[in-house]
Design a protein around this motif. Structure first.
Motif, PDB file in Angstrom:
ATOM      1  N   SER A   7      -3.293 -12.553  -1.262  1.00 16.99           N
ATOM      2  CA  SER A   7      -3.472 -10.818  -1.166  1.00 16.99           C
ATOM      3  C   SER A   7      -3.634  -9.466  -0.271  1.00 16.99           C
ATOM      4  CB  SER A   7      -3.054 -10.997  -3.297  1.00 16.99           C
ATOM      5  OG  SER A   7      -4.629 -10.820  -3.111  1.00 16.99           O
ATOM      6  N   SER A   8      -4.823 -10.144  -0.510  1.00 18.24           N
ATOM      7  CA  SER A   8      -5.878  -8.959  -0.303  1.00 18.24           C
ATOM      8  C   SER A   8      -5.977  -9.053   1.547  1.00 18.24           C
ATOM      9  CB  SER A   8      -7.544  -9.538  -0.666  1.00 18.24           C
ATOM     10  OG  SER A   8      -7.902 -11.024  -0.427  1.00 18.24           O
ATOM     11  N   GLY A   9      -5.999 -10.101   2.311  1.00 18.68           N
ATOM     12  CA  GLY A   9      -5.248 -10.582   3.473  1.00 18.68           C
ATOM     13  C   GLY A   9      -4.411  -9.708   3.393  1.00 18.68           C
ATOM     14  N   SER A  10      -3.456  -9.737   3.558  1.00 15.39           N
ATOM     15  CA  SER A  10      -1.839  -8.926   3.339  1.00 15.39           C
ATOM     16  C   SER A  10      -2.046  -7.370   4.021  1.00 15.39           C
ATOM     17  CB  SER A  10      -0.781  -9.992   2.760  1.00 15.39           C
ATOM     18  OG  SER A  10      -0.475 -10.939   2.815  1.00 15.39           O
ATOM     19  N   PHE A  11      -2.838  -7.231   2.313  1.00 12.57           N
ATOM     20  CA  PHE A  11      -2.835  -5.586   2.254  1.00 12.57           C
ATOM     21  C   PHE A  11      -3.886  -5.491   3.768  1.00 12.57           C
ATOM     22  CE2 PHE A  11      -5.180  -2.240   1.009  1.00 12.57           C
ATOM     23  CZ  PHE A  11      -4.251  -1.048   0.157  1.00 12.57           C
ATOM     24  N   THR A  12      -4.573  -5.728   4.089  1.00  8.16           N
ATOM     25  CA  THR A  12      -6.083  -6.063   5.134  1.00  8.16           C
ATOM     26  C   THR A  12      -5.000  -5.842   6.080  1.00  8.16           C
ATOM     27  OG1 THR A  12      -7.971  -6.485   3.684  1.00  8.16           O
ATOM     28  CG2 THR A  12      -8.047  -6.520   6.445  1.00  8.16           C
ATOM     29  N   GLU A  13      -4.269  -6.991   6.824  1.00  6.43           N
ATOM     30  CA  GLU A  13      -2.863  -6.630   7.604  1.00  6.43           C
ATOM     31  C   GLU A  13      -2.464  -5.530   7.546  1.00  6.43           C
ATOM     32  OE1 GLU A  13      -2.358 -10.055   9.791  1.00  6.43           O
ATOM     33  OE2 GLU A  13      -1.325 -10.626   8.124  1.00  6.43           O
ATOM     34  N   GLY A  14      -1.557  -5.320   6.506  1.00  2.00           N
ATOM     35  CA  GLY A  14      -0.791  -4.285   7.545  1.00  2.00           C
ATOM     36  C   GLY A  14      -2.053  -2.549   6.578  1.00  2.00           C
ATOM     37  N   ARG A  15      -2.787  -2.610   6.654  1.00  2.00           N
ATOM     38  CA  ARG A  15      -3.766  -1.303   7.149  1.00  2.00           C
ATOM     39  C   ARG A  15      -4.439  -1.373   8.389  1.00  2.00           C
ATOM     40  NH1 ARG A  15      -9.047  -1.284   3.764  1.00  2.00           N
ATOM     41  NH2 ARG A  15      -9.607   0.520   5.374  1.00  2.00           N
ATOM     42  N   LEU A  16      -4.460  -2.778   9.546  1.00  2.00           N
ATOM     43  CA  LEU A  16      -4.055  -3.491  10.728  1.00  2.00           C
ATOM     44  C   LEU A  16      -3.303  -2.282  10.735  1.00  2.00           C
ATOM     45  CD1 LEU A  16      -6.548  -6.582  10.341  1.00  2.00           C
ATOM     46  CD2 LEU A  16      -7.177  -3.988  10.770  1.00  2.00           C
ATOM     47  N   ALA A  17      -2.973  -2.845  10.437  1.00  2.00           N
ATOM     48  CA  ALA A  17      -0.712  -3.358  11.753  1.00  2.00           C
ATOM     49  C   ALA A  17      -0.912  -1.257  11.555  1.00  2.00           C
ATOM     50  CB  ALA A  17      -0.113  -3.675  10.841  1.00  2.00           C
ATOM     51  N   ALA A  18      -1.151  -0.316   9.878  1.00  2.00           N
ATOM     52  CA  ALA A  18      -0.994   0.559  10.616  1.00  2.00           C
ATOM     53  C   ALA A  18      -1.881   2.114  11.153  1.00  2.00           C
ATOM     54  CB  ALA A  18      -0.563   1.412   8.754  1.00  2.00           C
ATOM     55  N   LYS A  19      -2.393   1.749  11.472  1.00  2.00           N
ATOM     56  CA  LYS A  19      -3.934   1.983  12.555  1.00  2.00           C
ATOM     57  C   LYS A  19      -3.073   2.038  13.771  1.00  2.00           C
ATOM     58  CE  LYS A  19      -8.238   2.391  13.366  1.00  2.00           C
ATOM     59  NZ  LYS A  19      -9.747   1.918  13.416  1.00  2.00           N
ATOM     60  N   ALA A  20      -2.459   0.871  13.778  1.00  2.00           N
ATOM     61  CA  ALA A  20      -2.164   1.102  15.220  1.00  2.00           C
ATOM     62  C   ALA A  20      -0.879   1.260  15.192  1.00  2.00           C
ATOM     63  CB  ALA A  20      -1.699  -0.670  15.335  1.00  2.00           C
ATOM     64  N   ALA A  21       0.141   1.355  14.360  1.00  5.83           N
ATOM     65  CA  ALA A  21       0.636   1.789  14.957  1.00  5.83           C
ATOM     66  C   ALA A  21       1.180   3.608  15.226  1.00  5.83           C
ATOM     67  CB  ALA A  21       1.889   1.901  13.667  1.00  5.83           C
ATOM     68  N   CYS A  22      -0.436   3.490  14.287  1.00  6.75           N
ATOM     69  CA  CYS A  22      -0.345   6.052  14.695  1.00  6.75           C
ATOM     70  C   CYS A  22      -0.637   5.898  15.363  1.00  6.75           C
ATOM     71  CB  CYS A  22      -1.797   6.153  12.910  1.00  6.75           C
ATOM     72  SG  CYS A  22      -0.525   6.086  11.695  1.00  6.75           S
ATOM     73  N   LYS A  23      -1.268   5.229  15.816  1.00  2.90           N
ATOM     74  CA  LYS A  23      -2.261   5.495  17.813  1.00  2.90           C
ATOM     75  C   LYS A  23      -0.774   5.087  18.956  1.00  2.90           C
ATOM     76  CE  LYS A  23      -6.281   3.815  20.122  1.00  2.90           C
ATOM     77  NZ  LYS A  23      -4.952   3.962  22.276  1.00  2.90           N
ATOM     78  N   TYR A  24       0.193   4.094  18.526  1.00  2.00           N
ATOM     79  CA  TYR A  24       1.026   4.328  19.037  1.00  2.00           C
ATOM     80  C   TYR A  24       1.922   5.563  18.952  1.00  2.00           C
ATOM     81  CZ  TYR A  24       5.740   2.055  20.353  1.00  2.00           C
ATOM     82  OH  TYR A  24       7.239   2.093  20.881  1.00  2.00           O
ATOM     83  N   ILE A  25       1.849   6.336  18.018  1.00  2.00           N
ATOM     84  CA  ILE A  25       3.158   7.376  18.055  1.00  2.00           C
ATOM     85  C   ILE A  25       1.766   8.171  18.826  1.00  2.00           C
ATOM     86  CG2 ILE A  25       4.106   8.874  16.864  1.00  2.00           C
ATOM     87  CD1 ILE A  25       4.777   6.159  14.253  1.00  2.00           C
ATOM     88  N   ASP A  26       0.984   8.569  18.601  1.00  2.00           N
ATOM     89  CA  ASP A  26      -0.281   9.423  19.396  1.00  2.00           C
ATOM     90  C   ASP A  26       0.041   9.054  20.593  1.00  2.00           C
ATOM     91  OD1 ASP A  26      -0.040  10.138  16.601  1.00  2.00           O
ATOM     92  OD2 ASP A  26      -2.569   9.879  16.095  1.00  2.00           O
TER      93      ASP A  26
END
Length: 622
Positions: free
Chosen positions: A427-446
């Motif tokens: 559970s905690s690792g999945s939440f963390t992985e979601g955070r990592l993916a979101a940071k990268a997705a924001c950079k992809y858009i930016d």
């Protein structure tokens, strides 16, 4: 059937699925994307969805670096040996170096974590597990995601990803329907993060009928994380690496807290220790590098889970079952007895109810264990999922293509079960992985990578017609039912699921055949799968609920097809105790110390398989 189209224009980030991976993605996306429109689409309700919906008694992935307990390299070694060498060490390390901060946030948000009164450190259940009062784990974490997203759409079954028509192999959003109203939802988005669930119920479960609602991994995990990605043409990895779990019989109650905290142990039906007698045979199969009881004892390194399963399965097949969990000793201590019951009441109430209903008191009787049917997931102790880019500072060139956790489809990211090669995230690792993916997705858009996306009305309308087709089939042919639910013109979702489960069970290594398969069986199974796929074009849905079941079945089917192809491709038995290739019973490091990668061509349906290097970035500890 009446439905109206809801089009969400100008979405920046769409999060599909609001379990721990999706909630982590939404939370982090808001931090890095203050000006971005973030939408969550969840099949159930964000407050009680995902694998921890019922609650959880422990957070199973916590380093404890601040207490000097473990570091990320330790966790990589642990996951590597448990998965018989087959992990993405860059992704694992990346998750492990950030996971503690996620757990500390959970505590700040109100999750009660148990602490050692002497040291102040979190109370350990095992080396990686910390104990929590987690009945309300998911609602607490969901609150952070709800405050971060612009909107949360509950009760939306996402069925397809939209693809950009101006640039090949780029995502453009997703479509689905409301499982209450039937409304058609179209989400046009610059980036998509898939945090949907892995796959249970693709193999015939041990508990059938009413009991199927108790299966664990979660019965509502319908393989959408994989069905969505595979149909979009994303590369997948390690889809052969299904997991079989030792569980309390019939209620599927987990055994971890009992082994780790209550210090229980197992015996065969004759009251004997049985595991060690199978180690010599297993060493012949897998080699001393993966099974050396002396090293395990000296370094406190656990014997891989699959190998312990093998001993369990072999002992039962030898006629010395059932296997019992020895609880009578621990339960004489009133505190441990209370912990034993609370473990179920906090996350698997059905097991406590079943024991009460069948007059099993673990204080006076040692309950039975069994091995589960196989599950396909990427965030438990298993490594199935998409072939994703790792972080720039850690990943070798073959593992990095620009943005962390991005799949082989541009703008399409994964978290939790969706990401391959990252077992023991939980559970905690999945939440963390979601955070990592979101940071990268924001950079992809930016970085301007999502500019110029185009989605035609034709793509949207074609998908709408496909999604609601099962209801049209029922409308046209329902008067031709000849007996019960038998109809010469269609099958219903339950009938299709029964066929899929029987196929997977008998040909791909399920419980009925003691997890055994071979090349001949796999080819026969794939042939039968093609026939089933043709019949699934004639699925019928009486109402919107059956339409949900129809699309869950289609996602389960696509997942199962991938599992077939991967199991056929890896010509060895890498995980005895999870499945066996009867025609290649030994682990073969010379030819198969590699990760498997597949891609299904969305246009032709053909699979291409390849080997990918399995890099060991972290040194050994012994």
């Amino acid at each position: 059937m009446a439905y109206k189209t809801i089009v969400e224009d100008n979405i920046d980030i769409l999060v599909c699925g609001a379990g721990l991976g999706g909630t982590g993605a939404a939370f982090e996306a808001r931090y890095w994307g203050q000006d971005k429109k973030i939408i969550i689409a969840e099949k159930a309700n964000i407050d009680r969805s995902g694998a921890v919906a019922q609650g959880l008694y422990a957070i199973n992935c916590y380093m404890g670096t601040r207490w000097g307990e473990n570091n990320p390299e330790d966790h990589v070694r642990y996951a590597r040996i448990d998965l018989m060498g087959m992990v993405r060490e860059d992704l694992l390390f990346d998750m492990a170096r950030h996971v503690d901060s996620a757990v500390h946030q959970f505590e700040e948000w109100g999750l009660p974590l148990m602490r050692d009164p002497k040291t102040g450190a979190y109370q350990r259940e095992g080396r990686w597990q910390i104990m929590i009062h987690g009945e309300s784990y998911k609602p607490i974490v969901a609150e952070a995601a709800k405050k971060s997203a612009d909107q949360v759409y509950n009760r939306i079954c996402v069925t397809h990803l939209l693809m950009d028509e101006s640039k090949e192999n780029r995502v453009a959003g997703a479509v689905g329907f409301n499982v209450r109203t039937g409304n058609y939802h179209v989400f046009k988005s610059k980036a998509v993060i898939v945090g949907a669930g892995g796959a249970s119920m693709i193999f015939k479960p041990r508990s059938v009928g009413e009991g199927a609602g108790r299966v664990w991994y979660a019965p509502w995990s319908s393989g959408s994380a994989y069905g969505l990605l595979i149909n979009a043409g994303a590369k997948m990895t390690q889809m052969e690496n299904r997991i079989v779990l030792a569980r309390f019989k019939d209620g599927y109650g987990p055994v971890g807290a009992y082994f780790l905290h209550l210090k229980t142990y197992t015996q065969n039906g004759l009251g004997e220790e049985y595991e060690s007698k199978w180690w010599p045979e297993l060493q012949e199969m897998v080699g001393k590098e993966y099974l050396d009881p002396e090293v395990s004892h000296r370094t406190h390194r656990p014997i891989p889970t699959c190998l312990r399963n093998h001993a369990f399965i072999s002992e039962v097949n030898a006629g010395r079952g059932p296997i019992h969990m020895i609880t009578m000793e621990a339960f004489q201590d009133p505190h441990l007895e209370e912990v034993g019951w609370e473990n179920f009441l906090g996350m698997t109430v059905g097991q406590a109810v079943l024991w009460a209903a069948t007059d099993v008191d673990p204080k006076n009787e040692n309950p039975e264990l069994t091995t589960s049917e196989p599950y396909v997931m990427g965030s438990h102790a298993t490594g199935c999922g998409a072939w994703c880019s790792g972080p720039e500072d850690v990943s070798p060139p073959e593992y990095f293509w620009g943005y962390n956790r991005m799949t082989s489809v541009e703008g399409l990211f994964g978290a939790g079960d969706a990401v391959g090669g990252t077992p023991h995230a939980f559970s905690s690792g999945s939440f963390t992985e979601g955070r990592l993916a979101a940071k990268a997705a924001c950079k992809y858009i930016d970085d301007g990578k999502a500019q110029g996306i185009r989605v035609s009305d034709k793509q949207i309308n074609d998908l709408k017609e496909e999604i609601y087709m099962p209801m049209e089939h029922y409308k046209v042919y329902h008067n031709e039912v000849v007996a019960g639910s038998v109809n010469p013109n269609f099958i219903n979702p339950r009938q299709g699921l029964d066929r899929l489960q029987k196929l997977m069970d008998e040909y791909c290594g399920g419980v009925t055949v003691s997890y055994m398969t071979n090349e001949k069986l796999l080819h026969i199974g794939l042939k039968k799968m093609k026939v089933l796929e043709e019949d699934l074009e004639k699925l019928a849905a009486e109402d919107v609920h059956e339409l949900l079941r129809a699309w869950e079945l289609k996602h389960r089917f696509r997942t199962a097809e991938s599992v077939f192809h991967h199991t056929l491709f890896r010509k060895e038995t890498r995980w005895p105790g999870y499945y066996y290739r009867g025609d290649a019973m030994k682990l073969d490091d010379e030819n198969w110390h590699v990760l498997t990668v597949s891609r299904r061509d969305p246009k032709t349906g053909e699979y291409t398989m390849e080997k990918a290097p399995c890099y060991h970035l972290v040194g050994k500890d012994d």
